[in-house]
Scaffold this active site. Structure first.
Site, PDB file in Angstrom:
ATOM      1  N   LEU A   1       0.836  -1.201   0.000  1.00 12.35           N
ATOM      2  CA  LEU A   1       0.000   0.000   0.000  1.00 12.35           C
ATOM      3  C   LEU A   1       0.866   1.243   0.000  1.00 12.35           C
ATOM      4  O   LEU A   1       1.833   1.331   0.767  1.00 12.35           O
ATOM      5  CB  LEU A   1      -0.911  -0.010   1.234  1.00 12.35           C
ATOM      6  CG  LEU A   1      -1.604   1.307   1.599  1.00 12.35           C
ATOM      7  CD1 LEU A   1      -2.591   1.721   0.510  1.00 12.35           C
ATOM      8  CD2 LEU A   1      -2.303   1.202   2.943  1.00 12.35           C
ATOM      9  N   SER A   2       0.530   2.211  -0.851  1.00  8.74           N
ATOM     10  CA  SER A   2       1.165   3.524  -0.868  1.00  8.74           C
ATOM     11  C   SER A   2       2.675   3.387  -1.061  1.00  8.74           C
ATOM     12  O   SER A   2       3.116   2.888  -2.098  1.00  8.74           O
ATOM     13  CB  SER A   2       0.812   4.271   0.420  1.00  8.74           C
ATOM     14  OG  SER A   2       1.183   5.622   0.344  1.00  8.74           O
ATOM     15  N   ALA A   3       3.494   3.794  -0.082  1.00 10.40           N
ATOM     16  CA  ALA A   3       4.934   3.610  -0.215  1.00 10.40           C
ATOM     17  C   ALA A   3       5.272   2.130  -0.339  1.00 10.40           C
ATOM     18  O   ALA A   3       6.202   1.750  -1.060  1.00 10.40           O
ATOM     19  CB  ALA A   3       5.658   4.219   0.986  1.00 10.40           C
TER      20      ALA A   3
ATOM     21  N   GLY B   1       3.347   0.090  -1.843  1.00 13.70           N
ATOM     22  CA  GLY B   1       3.006  -0.182  -3.234  1.00 13.70           C
ATOM     23  C   GLY B   1       4.106   0.245  -4.182  1.00 13.70           C
ATOM     24  O   GLY B   1       4.409  -0.436  -5.163  1.00 13.70           O
ATOM     25  N   GLY B   2       4.714   1.395  -3.899  1.00 14.11           N
ATOM     26  CA  GLY B   2       5.846   1.833  -4.713  1.00 14.11           C
ATOM     27  C   GLY B   2       7.010   0.858  -4.628  1.00 14.11           C
ATOM     28  O   GLY B   2       7.646   0.533  -5.632  1.00 14.11           O
TER      29      GLY B   2
END
Length: 488
Positions: free
Chosen positions: A156-158, A160-161
């Protein structure tokens, strides 16, 4: 906190969420991460750990050898325990039989406990946090006897990155990934560049995005991971343009176009777009959740397709974990790794109506029965080689596969996919208007001064009253540019 101090702190951390930073400063007290829940266990000594991460793991009792392995990466200001508690992954680990690794970073690495998806020292092959995560994978494979061909990563979010960066740097380790409210691989290579990625990544061509993946592990020629992309349409922390860039990036890596093979609607106002590989199997899937902000989509409840708990950045919409697991095939993989029956051949559609689809396929020697899957989820078992799926929605595309099941209940290899569209349903509608008017009418949205069609995320150009496009809506809420002709 004085403004001058706040500005210095903002320059020191990756700007993954301004609101999250404020919340962290107001609510955090500098305490260590919360203790892991009873089922979540910390592991030490998993490797040299160049990224200074912590490893937590969860595995159901009596986990068989050769089961899949999932790596789940939390977002900024979160912990491994937050992701374990709220994401829903333990439920499906118990139900489908696989282990989950929950890496954790801390404020010692980043003031907001963000994974370093923007830092070349942390997100590249053999480097930093990425290398630590792969060490966790190798440790878990040895500990549980996991199948190295079925290792998946999600975040998720970072997180996810970092997931996208791991898929690019280690396509030989991960068979699939799922990026939730995240960033395309190698979108940024510095803290300064991270903020620009979040609010509107570079306007690169699919080939240019794909080149970033190919450069992460030079000389690698495949196979490539299968990638799910989850994005809220009202996410103003990591803008929806990132989902478009992710789609462009991974469809280019797979060598397929950016036009979906099929599009349909799921619960929670979710539009799913599937991009098949050359064999007709889903390679990239995007899930756009209408009206959802920044977070992981969950759907609390006891139903088979429900999971998770609502909390900060865990938003009630749809169980993304269930649909991600089905996309990867976790619901039908064979944990024991024994000899599988071959895929049924000759699967084809024999009849369609407004509410049903009829299928037929060739018999498989040794099969006791057959399992029919619709859109990746099991819908029926049958002893014969025909099946009629009823209670369907008119004017909707459905995708089917069939697996042969032996006498012990072990499913074999899935057949090639076929698509059937039921008859009837509401006709497509066409709308011609300026970009400004399309946005005002709710058929498109803006990101970085450009307008993007809702659903397809096609770039319509600048946000003004001088550019005009025709949009075709089908199914409801999914719009594509149809300037050259729009058959209603």
């Amino acid at each position: 906190m004085r403004p001058s101090i706040l500005r210095r702190l903002l320059r020191r951390v990756a700007p993954t969420a301004a609101l999250a930073l404020v919340a962290a400063m107001l609510g955090a007290t500098g305490a260590p991460p919360a203790a892991a829940a009873g089922g979540l266990q910390q592991v030490t000594g998993f490797g040299s750990n160049p990224g200074n991460l912590q490893m937590y793991e969860y595995a159901p009792a009596s986990l068989p050898a050769n089961a899949p392995l999932v790596v789940a990466l939390h977002g900024c200001t979160q912990t491994a325990n937050d992701y374990y508690t709220n994401s829903g992954w333990p439920k499906y680990a118990d139900l489908w039989g696989f282990a989950v690794v929950f890496p954790q970073t801390t404020a010692a690495n980043n003031a907001l406990s963000c994974f370093g998806w923007f830092d070349p020292a942390e997100d590249g092959r053999g480097r930093g946090e990425a290398a630590s995560i792969v060490q966790m994978v190798e440790y878990a494979k040895q500990r549980y006897g996991s199948d190295g061909r079925r290792v998946y990563v999600t975040g998720l979010s970072a997180g996810g990155g970092m997931t996208a960066d791991l898929l690019a740097a280690y396509p030989d380790v991960f068979a699939g990934g799922s990026v939730a409210s995240g960033l395309p691989a190698q979108c940024a290579t510095s803290q300064a560049g991270a903020s620009g990625c979040q609010t509107g990544p570079q306007k690169l061509t699919p080939a240019q995005w794909g080149d970033k993946v190919r450069a992460a592990h030079p000389g690698y020629a495949g196979p490539w991971p299968r990638v799910a992309i989850w994005q809220g349409s009202a996410d103003y922390t990591v803008y929806p343009a990132n989902a478009t860039a992710l789609r462009d990036q991974w469809t280019d890596v797979w060598g397929i176009g950016q036009t979906p093979s099929a599009t349909d609607s799921l619960p929670g106002g979710t539009t799913r777009s599937v991009y098949d590989d050359t064999s007709g199997n889903p390679a990239v899937v995007t899930y756009s959740v209408s009206g959802m902000g920044h977070g992981l989509a969950v759907s609390p409840g006891s139903g088979a397709e429900q999971c998770g708990t609502t909390a900060a950045y865990f938003l009630n919409a749809i169980c993304s974990t269930y649909h991600t697991g089905v996309f990867w095939g976790l619901d039908r993989d064979v944990p024991g790794g024994g000899e599988q029956l071959p895929a049924p051949s000759g699967l084809h559609v024999t009849d369609v109506a407004a509410d049903r689809v009829s299928l037929s396929w060739d018999a498989v020697a040794g099969a006791d029965s057959y399992a029919v899957h619709r859109d990746g989820a099991g819908v029926a078992g049958t002893a014969g080689t025909t099946y009629t799926d009823t209670g369907l929605t008119a004017g909707t595309a459905y995708r089917y596969t069939v697996t042969a099941v032996d006498g012990s209940g072990t499913p074999g290899t899935a057949s090639p996919q076929v698509t059937a569209t039921t008859t009837g349903g509401a006709p497509a509608r066409c709308f011609t208007a300026t970009n400004y008017a399309q946005v005002a009418a709710g058929r498109a949205h803006t990101t970085g001064g450009h307008v993007y069609a809702n659903g397809s995320d096609q770039d319509m150009g600048l946000y003004n009253v001088f550019v005009t496009h025709t949009l075709r809506e089908s199914p409801t809420g999914y719009f594509v540019i149809a300037d050259t002709g729009c058959a209603a």
